[in-house]
Scaffold this active site. Structure first.
Site, PDB file in Angstrom:
ATOM      1  N   HIS A  50     -58.551 -86.065 -31.783  1.00  0.00           N
ATOM      2  CA  HIS A  50     -59.370 -86.548 -30.665  1.00  0.00           C
ATOM      3  C   HIS A  50     -60.723 -85.847 -30.587  1.00  0.00           C
ATOM      4  O   HIS A  50     -61.370 -85.857 -29.546  1.00  0.00           O
ATOM      5  CB  HIS A  50     -58.592 -86.409 -29.353  1.00  0.00           C
ATOM      6  CG  HIS A  50     -57.392 -87.306 -29.309  1.00  0.00           C
ATOM      7  ND1 HIS A  50     -56.281 -87.062 -28.542  1.00  0.00           N
ATOM      8  CD2 HIS A  50     -57.142 -88.465 -29.973  1.00  0.00           C
ATOM      9  CE1 HIS A  50     -55.396 -88.034 -28.727  1.00  0.00           C
ATOM     10  NE2 HIS A  50     -55.885 -88.884 -29.591  1.00  0.00           N
ATOM     11  N   PHE A  89     -52.344 -83.106 -19.205  1.00  0.00           N
ATOM     12  CA  PHE A  89     -52.606 -84.318 -18.435  1.00  0.00           C
ATOM     13  C   PHE A  89     -51.427 -84.710 -17.547  1.00  0.00           C
ATOM     14  O   PHE A  89     -51.595 -85.067 -16.400  1.00  0.00           O
ATOM     15  CB  PHE A  89     -52.933 -85.477 -19.383  1.00  0.00           C
ATOM     16  CG  PHE A  89     -54.382 -85.531 -19.802  1.00  0.00           C
ATOM     17  CD1 PHE A  89     -55.314 -84.642 -19.309  1.00  0.00           C
ATOM     18  CD2 PHE A  89     -54.808 -86.493 -20.703  1.00  0.00           C
ATOM     19  CE1 PHE A  89     -56.640 -84.691 -19.686  1.00  0.00           C
ATOM     20  CE2 PHE A  89     -56.145 -86.563 -21.099  1.00  0.00           C
ATOM     21  CZ  PHE A  89     -57.064 -85.658 -20.590  1.00  0.00           C
TER      22      PHE A  89
HETATM   23  P1  NAD Z   1     -49.684 -84.567 -22.062  1.00  0.00           P
HETATM   24  O1  NAD Z   1     -50.353 -83.947 -20.889  1.00  0.00           O
HETATM   25  O2  NAD Z   1     -49.404 -86.007 -22.040  1.00  0.00           O
HETATM   26  O3  NAD Z   1     -48.295 -83.841 -22.302  1.00  0.00           O
HETATM   27  C1  NAD Z   1     -48.195 -82.459 -22.408  1.00  0.00           C
HETATM   28  C2  NAD Z   1     -46.747 -82.121 -22.708  1.00  0.00           C
HETATM   29  O4  NAD Z   1     -46.687 -80.734 -22.978  1.00  0.00           O
HETATM   30  C3  NAD Z   1     -45.777 -82.413 -21.571  1.00  0.00           C
HETATM   31  O5  NAD Z   1     -44.678 -83.129 -22.087  1.00  0.00           O
HETATM   32  C4  NAD Z   1     -45.356 -81.014 -21.076  1.00  0.00           C
HETATM   33  O6  NAD Z   1     -43.995 -80.966 -20.743  1.00  0.00           O
HETATM   34  C5  NAD Z   1     -45.589 -80.173 -22.286  1.00  0.00           C
HETATM   35  N1  NAD Z   1     -45.979 -78.792 -22.013  1.00  0.00           N
HETATM   36  C6  NAD Z   1     -46.925 -78.334 -21.145  1.00  0.00           C
HETATM   37  N2  NAD Z   1     -47.059 -77.003 -21.269  1.00  0.00           N
HETATM   38  C7  NAD Z   1     -46.160 -76.611 -22.215  1.00  0.00           C
HETATM   39  C8  NAD Z   1     -45.829 -75.363 -22.808  1.00  0.00           C
HETATM   40  N3  NAD Z   1     -46.431 -74.219 -22.456  1.00  0.00           N
HETATM   41  N4  NAD Z   1     -44.862 -75.326 -23.762  1.00  0.00           N
HETATM   42  C9  NAD Z   1     -44.222 -76.488 -24.146  1.00  0.00           C
HETATM   43  N5  NAD Z   1     -44.494 -77.696 -23.629  1.00  0.00           N
HETATM   44  C10 NAD Z   1     -45.472 -77.754 -22.693  1.00  0.00           C
HETATM   45  O7  NAD Z   1     -50.509 -84.140 -23.343  1.00  0.00           O
HETATM   46  P2  NAD Z   1     -50.700 -84.895 -24.743  1.00  0.00           P
HETATM   47  O8  NAD Z   1     -49.445 -85.520 -25.196  1.00  0.00           O
HETATM   48  O9  NAD Z   1     -51.394 -83.940 -25.627  1.00  0.00           O
HETATM   49  O10 NAD Z   1     -51.705 -86.076 -24.403  1.00  0.00           O
HETATM   50  C11 NAD Z   1     -52.808 -85.844 -23.574  1.00  0.00           C
HETATM   51  C12 NAD Z   1     -54.162 -86.125 -24.200  1.00  0.00           C
HETATM   52  O11 NAD Z   1     -55.074 -85.335 -23.461  1.00  0.00           O
HETATM   53  C13 NAD Z   1     -54.322 -85.683 -25.607  1.00  0.00           C
HETATM   54  O12 NAD Z   1     -54.823 -86.758 -26.261  1.00  0.00           O
HETATM   55  C14 NAD Z   1     -55.369 -84.561 -25.586  1.00  0.00           C
HETATM   56  O13 NAD Z   1     -56.435 -84.926 -26.410  1.00  0.00           O
HETATM   57  C15 NAD Z   1     -55.940 -84.550 -24.215  1.00  0.00           C
HETATM   58  N6  NAD Z   1     -56.010 -83.219 -23.582  1.00  0.00           N
HETATM   59  C16 NAD Z   1     -56.454 -82.151 -24.303  1.00  0.00           C
HETATM   60  C17 NAD Z   1     -56.509 -80.909 -23.717  1.00  0.00           C
HETATM   61  C18 NAD Z   1     -56.982 -79.740 -24.541  1.00  0.00           C
HETATM   62  O14 NAD Z   1     -57.790 -79.921 -25.449  1.00  0.00           O
HETATM   63  N7  NAD Z   1     -56.480 -78.529 -24.277  1.00  0.00           N
HETATM   64  C19 NAD Z   1     -56.120 -80.727 -22.388  1.00  0.00           C
HETATM   65  C20 NAD Z   1     -55.690 -81.851 -21.663  1.00  0.00           C
HETATM   66  C21 NAD Z   1     -55.637 -83.090 -22.283  1.00  0.00           C
END
Ligand code: NAD
Length: 235
Positions: A116, A30
């Protein structure tokens, strides 16, 4: 201590992850530079993923959801696979995830607390009949049940509470852990982000590309890609 030494010293590891765990599988998070929140939509994603929006604009919700939240093509990456290996080796108690993509289970993990919810479970709001993600992906417009009811993904939308049993299980696992590895999360989505404070064990480790509010409390902070870091671990 290095991450390898911490893992060798641990018997009850819990992994707490977020969207950054799945970016190496090709699913955008996100809040990163290329994350969903930086893309320009007429209505911001955090509004479209709200409970109110789901009920007031189900057509628009499903257009966005199918386009961005339903990556059924994605495969588990090195992080998901290593965590499943740690569980099989009896070293990992549980994965607690904020993700809804189901990739930990695809990788072979069994004890997964999905704070979630999951795109793989979908329920008719009228009769309770269950549908899989493939049904939602191939349906058009707002998906409806055979009974005529509207189907809702079992994902926690903004404004909805977390599932009580999942919360209980996740908090119990975290408070039982000797090591907590927090990874791929900005730790800004509450109440999930607050779960890490239930940890009472020995080693608190953070693997994240960008800084988080937890960095200063951790024994070890690794500023790398979670899949790359975990794939270097020998179980
Ligand atoms: P966020 O987007 O707020 O933060 C993601 C974090 O991960 C960032 O700090 C970034 O620096 C780090 N990051 C990204 N790629 C990385 C990698 N390869 N290695 C290490 N660090 C990495 O995400 P969040 O804190 O999970 O909150 C977002 C909300 O969105 C969650 O509640 C989730 O449910 C939802 N979401 C889920 C998905 C999924 O299911 N894959 C995808 C997008 C959002």
């Amino acid at each position: 201590m290095t991450l390898q030494e911490i893992i060798d010293d641990s018997k009850k590891i819990v992994f707490f992850g977020g969207a950054g765990v799945s970016t190496e599988s090709g699913i955008p998070d996100f809040r990163s530079e290329d994350g969903l929140y930086r893309m320009k939509y007429a209505v911001p994603p955090e509004v479209m993923l709200g409970c109110d929006y789901f009920f007031s604009h189900p057509d628009d919700f499903y257009r966005f959801y199918r386009d961005k939240m339903l990556p059924l093509w994605a495969k588990p990456n090195a992080a998901h696979l290593k965590l499943a290996e740690l569980e099989r080796a009896g070293k990992l108690l549980a994965v607690v995830t904020q993700n809804i993509d189901g990739l930990h289970q695809s990788a072979g993990s069994h004890r997964v607390y999905e704070l979630h919810g999951s795109v793989h479970r979908n329920t008719c709001l009228k009769c309770g009949k269950k549908y899989d993600a493939a049904f939602i992906a191939r349906s058009e417009g707002v998906p409806h049940c055979t009974c005529g009811g509207m189907i809702k993904p079992d994902v926690v939308l903004y404004g909805e509470p977390l599932d009580g049993e999942t919360v209980e299980g996740a908090l119990a696992a975290i408070s039982e852990a000797d090591t907590l590895i927090v990874a791929g999360t900005s730790l800004t989505v509450y109440p999930a982000a607050g779960f890490v404070h239930a940890f009472k064990g020995k080693h608190l480790v953070l693997i994240n590309r960008d800084p988080t509010p937890l960095d200063c409390m951790c024994e070890l902070v690794l500023r790398g890609k979670v899949g790359e870091v975990l794939s270097g671990i020998i179980v």
